[in-house]
Write a protein that holds these residues in place. Sequence first.
Motif, PDB file in Angstrom:
ATOM      1  N   GLY A  79       0.796  -1.224   0.000  1.00 16.39           N
ATOM      2  CA  GLY A  79       0.000   0.000   0.000  1.00 16.39           C
ATOM      3  C   GLY A  79       0.829   1.274   0.000  1.00 16.39           C
ATOM      4  N   ILE A  80       2.152   1.158   0.101  1.00 17.17           N
ATOM      5  CA  ILE A  80       3.017   2.343   0.045  1.00 17.17           C
ATOM      6  C   ILE A  80       3.653   2.384  -1.335  1.00 17.17           C
ATOM      7  N   ALA A  81       3.414   3.448  -2.065  1.00 15.73           N
ATOM      8  CA  ALA A  81       3.947   3.583  -3.420  1.00 15.73           C
ATOM      9  C   ALA A  81       5.465   3.619  -3.392  1.00 15.73           C
ATOM     10  N   ALA A  82       6.074   3.098  -4.423  1.00 19.72           N
ATOM     11  CA  ALA A  82       7.532   3.141  -4.534  1.00 19.72           C
ATOM     12  C   ALA A  82       7.981   4.598  -4.497  1.00 19.72           C
ATOM     13  N   GLY A  83       9.025   4.864  -3.743  1.00 20.81           N
ATOM     14  CA  GLY A  83       9.542   6.221  -3.651  1.00 20.81           C
ATOM     15  C   GLY A  83      10.352   6.427  -2.393  1.00 20.81           C
ATOM     16  N   TYR A  84      10.809   7.653  -2.236  1.00 20.23           N
ATOM     17  CA  TYR A  84      11.635   8.040  -1.087  1.00 20.23           C
ATOM     18  C   TYR A  84      10.809   8.948  -0.192  1.00 20.23           C
ATOM     19  N   TYR A  85      10.719   8.618   1.078  1.00 26.76           N
ATOM     20  CA  TYR A  85       9.928   9.361   2.043  1.00 26.76           C
ATOM     21  C   TYR A  85      10.829   9.827   3.195  1.00 26.76           C
ATOM     22  N   PRO A  86      11.341  11.064   3.109  1.00 23.61           N
ATOM     23  CA  PRO A  86      12.113  11.560   4.249  1.00 23.61           C
ATOM     24  C   PRO A  86      11.210  11.586   5.486  1.00 23.61           C
ATOM     25  N   LEU A 118      12.411   6.528   4.810  1.00 21.53           N
ATOM     26  CA  LEU A 118      11.770   5.320   4.298  1.00 21.53           C
ATOM     27  C   LEU A 118      11.965   5.301   2.792  1.00 21.53           C
ATOM     28  N   ARG A 119      12.475   4.194   2.282  1.00 27.38           N
ATOM     29  CA  ARG A 119      12.652   4.048   0.834  1.00 27.38           C
ATOM     30  C   ARG A 119      11.972   2.746   0.402  1.00 27.38           C
ATOM     31  N   VAL A 120      10.991   2.893  -0.497  1.00 23.94           N
ATOM     32  CA  VAL A 120      10.305   1.741  -1.064  1.00 23.94           C
ATOM     33  C   VAL A 120      10.788   1.612  -2.498  1.00 23.94           C
ATOM     34  N   ASN A 121      11.491   0.515  -2.764  1.00 28.69           N
ATOM     35  CA  ASN A 121      12.092   0.301  -4.082  1.00 28.69           C
ATOM     36  C   ASN A 121      11.053  -0.228  -5.063  1.00 28.69           C
ATOM     37  N   GLY A 122      11.075   0.291  -6.279  1.00 26.26           N
ATOM     38  CA  GLY A 122      10.154  -0.161  -7.324  1.00 26.26           C
ATOM     39  C   GLY A 122      10.499  -1.564  -7.775  1.00 26.26           C
ATOM     40  N   THR A 123       9.560  -2.179  -8.447  1.00 26.21           N
ATOM     41  CA  THR A 123       9.794  -3.533  -8.939  1.00 26.21           C
ATOM     42  C   THR A 123      10.709  -3.484 -10.159  1.00 26.21           C
ATOM     43  N   ALA A 124      11.520  -4.518 -10.292  1.00 27.88           N
ATOM     44  CA  ALA A 124      12.450  -4.597 -11.421  1.00 27.88           C
ATOM     45  C   ALA A 124      11.672  -4.847 -12.700  1.00 27.88           C
ATOM     46  N   THR A 125      12.058  -4.188 -13.746  1.00 28.07           N
ATOM     47  CA  THR A 125      11.421  -4.385 -15.049  1.00 28.07           C
ATOM     48  C   THR A 125      12.492  -4.645 -16.094  1.00 28.07           C
ATOM     49  N   THR A 126      12.114  -5.334 -17.128  1.00 28.49           N
ATOM     50  CA  THR A 126      13.026  -5.627 -18.234  1.00 28.49           C
ATOM     51  C   THR A 126      12.347  -5.199 -19.522  1.00 28.49           C
ATOM     52  N   LEU A 127      13.078  -4.485 -20.352  1.00 34.39           N
ATOM     53  CA  LEU A 127      12.564  -4.063 -21.641  1.00 34.39           C
ATOM     54  C   LEU A 127      13.411  -4.732 -22.709  1.00 34.39           C
ATOM     55  N   VAL A 128      12.746  -5.436 -23.628  1.00 31.70           N
ATOM     56  CA  VAL A 128      13.437  -6.111 -24.714  1.00 31.70           C
ATOM     57  C   VAL A 128      12.947  -5.502 -26.022  1.00 31.70           C
ATOM     58  N   ALA A 129      13.881  -5.031 -26.828  1.00 32.62           N
ATOM     59  CA  ALA A 129      13.521  -4.483 -28.140  1.00 32.62           C
ATOM     60  C   ALA A 129      14.086  -5.411 -29.206  1.00 32.62           C
ATOM     61  N   ASN A 130      13.211  -5.872 -30.110  1.00 29.89           N
ATOM     62  CA  ASN A 130      13.654  -6.730 -31.211  1.00 29.89           C
ATOM     63  C   ASN A 130      14.206  -5.870 -32.331  1.00 29.89           C
ATOM     64  N   PRO A 131      15.257  -6.340 -32.994  1.00 26.39           N
ATOM     65  CA  PRO A 131      15.814  -5.549 -34.100  1.00 26.39           C
ATOM     66  C   PRO A 131      14.802  -5.424 -35.247  1.00 26.39           C
ATOM     67  N   ILE A 132      14.845  -4.301 -35.904  1.00 27.46           N
ATOM     68  CA  ILE A 132      13.961  -4.049 -37.044  1.00 27.46           C
ATOM     69  C   ILE A 132      14.847  -3.732 -38.235  1.00 27.46           C
ATOM     70  N   SER A 133      14.506  -4.285 -39.386  1.00 24.29           N
ATOM     71  CA  SER A 133      15.258  -3.976 -40.594  1.00 24.29           C
ATOM     72  C   SER A 133      14.279  -3.627 -41.706  1.00 24.29           C
ATOM     73  N   GLY A 134      14.770  -2.884 -42.630  1.00 27.52           N
ATOM     74  CA  GLY A 134      13.925  -2.477 -43.743  1.00 27.52           C
ATOM     75  C   GLY A 134      14.694  -1.511 -44.645  1.00 27.52           C
ATOM     76  N   THR A 135      14.083  -1.076 -45.693  1.00 27.60           N
ATOM     77  CA  THR A 135      14.754  -0.162 -46.624  1.00 27.60           C
ATOM     78  C   THR A 135      14.591   1.255 -46.118  1.00 27.60           C
ATOM     79  N   TYR A 136      15.541   2.120 -46.492  1.00 31.29           N
ATOM     80  CA  TYR A 136      15.498   3.518 -46.092  1.00 31.29           C
ATOM     81  C   TYR A 136      14.211   4.154 -46.610  1.00 31.29           C
ATOM     82  N   ARG A 137      13.510   4.829 -45.747  1.00 30.81           N
ATOM     83  CA  ARG A 137      12.215   5.450 -46.008  1.00 30.81           C
ATOM     84  C   ARG A 137      11.148   4.467 -46.463  1.00 30.81           C
ATOM     85  N   GLY A 138      11.403   3.198 -46.204  1.00 31.16           N
ATOM     86  CA  GLY A 138      10.432   2.171 -46.513  1.00 31.16           C
ATOM     87  C   GLY A 138       9.608   1.871 -45.288  1.00 31.16           C
ATOM     88  N   THR A 139       8.932   0.766 -45.314  1.00 30.22           N
ATOM     89  CA  THR A 139       8.122   0.380 -44.156  1.00 30.22           C
ATOM     90  C   THR A 139       8.671  -0.928 -43.615  1.00 30.22           C
TER      91      THR A 139
END
Length: 170
Positions: free
Chosen positions: A118-125, A147-168
């Motif tokens: 019930g306590i949001a992640a953040g720093y509470y002096p 009081l310091r409540v640490n946020g949950t760990a997250t992972t971001l994965v970006a897949n490579p994208i390929s294509g022609t210049y100014r293409g789709t």
Amino acid sequence: STLILGGATDTWGKSWAAEDFQNKFTVKLTVTGTGGAVSIDHVRVKVYFTPPDTKLVLNPVSGPYNGAADMTATLTVRATGVALDNRTVSFTLNGASMGSATTNANGVATLSNVSLAGIAAGYYPYGAGASFAGDVTWDATSITADLRVNGTATTLVANPISGTYRGTSS
């Protein structure tokens, strides 16, 4: 003219504690009556505070969001540093009571597995608090810590994208 209000023994109708002066202390001046304008050049406030004969030290509290943390405080005699054992210390987080623990032979009280749900992640002096109510021998005292409540760990994965210049691409 100079107007002096109160004195060293005047509590202004309040039971003061050290934490009342930790974050900020404000003075409100209210003028009553139907007289003319009032000019205030300056206001001087003198605070008389006698520290209690006990000293309480609270370790900062830190833990994961929706997890738990331990709260540890040490109670000693202010003048000598001698530990006070078998005394009850009460703990709070953001002003909410979390429970109490009894000091050991070293004056240390530990409240284990205090819920951070019930306590949001953040720093509470000053978000953690500990207090000793006092007894027939020793004065009451209280203290705050961070009081310091640490946020949950997250992972971001970006897949490579390929294509022609100014293409789709998809």
